[in-house]
Scaffold this active site. Structure first.
Site, PDB file in Angstrom:
ATOM      1  N   ASP A  29      19.648 -23.213  98.555  1.00  0.00           N
ATOM      2  CA  ASP A  29      20.243 -22.234  98.780  1.00  0.00           C
ATOM      3  C   ASP A  29      19.886 -20.950  99.786  1.00  0.00           C
ATOM      4  O   ASP A  29      18.898 -20.565  99.937  1.00  0.00           O
ATOM      5  CB  ASP A  29      19.914 -21.597  97.025  1.00  0.00           C
ATOM      6  CG  ASP A  29      20.683 -20.188  96.160  1.00  0.00           C
ATOM      7  OD1 ASP A  29      21.768 -20.193  97.053  1.00  0.00           O
ATOM      8  OD2 ASP A  29      20.886 -20.009  95.883  1.00  0.00           O
ATOM      9  N   ASN A  77      31.165 -23.912  93.342  1.00  0.00           N
ATOM     10  CA  ASN A  77      30.959 -23.505  94.387  1.00  0.00           C
ATOM     11  C   ASN A  77      33.113 -23.825  95.206  1.00  0.00           C
ATOM     12  O   ASN A  77      33.137 -22.751  96.071  1.00  0.00           O
ATOM     13  CB  ASN A  77      31.185 -24.703  95.915  1.00  0.00           C
ATOM     14  CG  ASN A  77      29.193 -23.889  95.784  1.00  0.00           C
ATOM     15  OD1 ASN A  77      28.335 -24.734  95.630  1.00  0.00           O
ATOM     16  ND2 ASN A  77      29.189 -22.622  94.904  1.00  0.00           N
TER      17      ASN A  77
HETATM   18  C1  IPE Z   1      23.650 -24.020  93.749  1.00  0.00           C
HETATM   19  O1  IPE Z   1      23.630 -23.135  94.901  1.00  0.00           O
HETATM   20  C2  IPE Z   1      24.773 -24.749  95.111  1.00  0.00           C
HETATM   21  C3  IPE Z   1      24.603 -25.244  95.959  1.00  0.00           C
HETATM   22  C4  IPE Z   1      23.017 -25.272  96.724  1.00  0.00           C
HETATM   23  C5  IPE Z   1      24.817 -26.240  96.829  1.00  0.00           C
HETATM   24  P1  IPE Z   1      24.650 -21.798  94.293  1.00  0.00           P
HETATM   25  O2  IPE Z   1      24.407 -20.453  94.981  1.00  0.00           O
HETATM   26  O3  IPE Z   1      26.578 -22.203  94.349  1.00  0.00           O
HETATM   27  O4  IPE Z   1      24.489 -20.994  92.994  1.00  0.00           O
HETATM   28  P2  IPE Z   1      23.818 -19.833  92.198  1.00  0.00           P
HETATM   29  O5  IPE Z   1      25.569 -18.887  92.250  1.00  0.00           O
HETATM   30  O6  IPE Z   1      22.522 -19.297  92.876  1.00  0.00           O
HETATM   31  O7  IPE Z   1      23.703 -20.621  90.528  1.00  0.00           O
HETATM   32  C1  IPE Z   2      24.032 -22.258  99.527  1.00  0.00           C
HETATM   33  O1  IPE Z   2      23.723 -21.241 100.210  1.00  0.00           O
HETATM   34  C2  IPE Z   2      24.948 -23.438 100.244  1.00  0.00           C
HETATM   35  C3  IPE Z   2      25.965 -23.717  99.474  1.00  0.00           C
HETATM   36  C4  IPE Z   2      26.183 -22.679  97.679  1.00  0.00           C
HETATM   37  C5  IPE Z   2      26.898 -24.550  99.687  1.00  0.00           C
HETATM   38  P1  IPE Z   2      24.765 -19.987  99.677  1.00  0.00           P
HETATM   39  O2  IPE Z   2      26.224 -19.562 100.408  1.00  0.00           O
HETATM   40  O3  IPE Z   2      25.146 -19.972  97.994  1.00  0.00           O
HETATM   41  O4  IPE Z   2      23.654 -18.491 100.333  1.00  0.00           O
HETATM   42  P2  IPE Z   2      23.773 -16.832  99.015  1.00  0.00           P
HETATM   43  O5  IPE Z   2      23.023 -17.666  98.259  1.00  0.00           O
HETATM   44  O6  IPE Z   2      25.131 -16.669  98.512  1.00  0.00           O
HETATM   45  O7  IPE Z   2      22.329 -16.114  99.928  1.00  0.00           O
HETATM   46 MG    MG Z   3      23.755 -19.668  96.460  1.00  0.00          MG
END
Ligand code: IPE
Ligand code: IPE
Ligand code: MG
Length: 247
Positions: A29, A77
């Protein structure tokens, strides 16, 4: 190999080789925040995130950790802006195509878990190709959770089991943990001992709900693209300070 790179590849001396996790899971993340901090579009963070995963995989292999599972795309997502979703799905496809040869050379066995049938056909094709091509590899097991949701995984296991009961192939009293696990996407894989989540969020976001029941959880404020060997060393050190209890 230079002496310096050899030193990097060796297990740091403050880690006990006999008490390493046998399976590490990672919620990768913080890609978006990382890019935004540099004043770049979020997608560049995802691109850098791939490098961080490659580095972690290499590190697990160097240090003798046989399994790594990474959360790449959650069922939630899909709710992101269309361009970001499309970029991510195309990125997975490109990376798979580009890295297959190296995965072979590194003896990586790659597997995808999640509702794969909802992914674009071309990505499904690359996934099948990579899984098939690396199926016999034994160096390290890399599992990538794509269009993955823990609740959905449990529900589809329930459905499969219910069908078997309805068909008279199984009696309800025969349903135990071992049988249930055979119906999860991760059938045959050990449970993660250590879950790492980057970027500071204190939640598991629908990841491996069943499998993480007893995992040690390590959360770091470091954003995923900055997660490297030094950070992983810290996570493993913290893991080895914990007293694991299964009772
Ligand atoms: C979790 O991250 C999913 C992945 C890393 C693929 P998200 O950024 O989607 O999760 P939330 O929204 O913080 O719960
Ligand atoms: C995690 O990084 C990757 C995926 C969920 C695919 P994020 O895209 O959630 O990055 P933040 O949390 O918005 O910084
Ligand atoms: Mg995230």
């Amino acid at each position: 190999m230079t002496a310096q790179s050899q030193e990097l590849r060796a297990l740091p001396p403050d880690l006990d080789p006999n008490r390493l996790p046998q399976h590490v899971a990672a919620i990768m993340d913080g890609n978006g925040r990382w890019a935004q901090q540099q004043g770049w579009p979020r997608i560049l963070g995802h691109q850098r995130g791939v490098d961080a995963l490659k580095e972690l995989l290499r590190c697990c292999k160097d240090w003798g950790i046989p399994a790594l599972t990474a959360y790449a795309f959650s069922t939630e997502n899909w709710g992101r802006p269309l361009e970001e979703v499309e970029f991510l799905l195309t990125l997975f496809e490109r990376v798979l195509r580009r890295e297959l040869q190296e995965m072979q050379a590194e003896d990586v066995k790659i597997r995808f878990v999640g509702n794969l049938t909802a992914l674009p056909a071309s990505l499904q094709g690359e996934i099948k190709r990579a899984m098939l091509a690396t199926a016999q590899n034994q160096g390290i097991a890399l599992t990538v959770a794509t269009n993955y949701g823990g609740r959905q995984e449990i529900l589809q296991a329930c459905r499969e089991i219910a069908l078997a009961v309805a068909a008279g192939e199984l009696r309800p009293e025969e349903i135990d943990e071992a049988l249930f696990e055979q119906h999860l996407y991760t059938a045959g894989l050990s449970h993660p001992d250590l879950l790492i989540r980057t970027s500071g969020e204190l939640r598991i976001s629908n990841f491996l709900l069943w499998q993480l029941a007893y995992a040690e959880i390590y959360v770091t404020p470091t954003l995923w693209p900055d997660f490297n060997r030094v950070q992983f060393h810290k996570a493993l050190f913290a893991y080895q300070q914990r007293e694991r209890r299964f009772w």
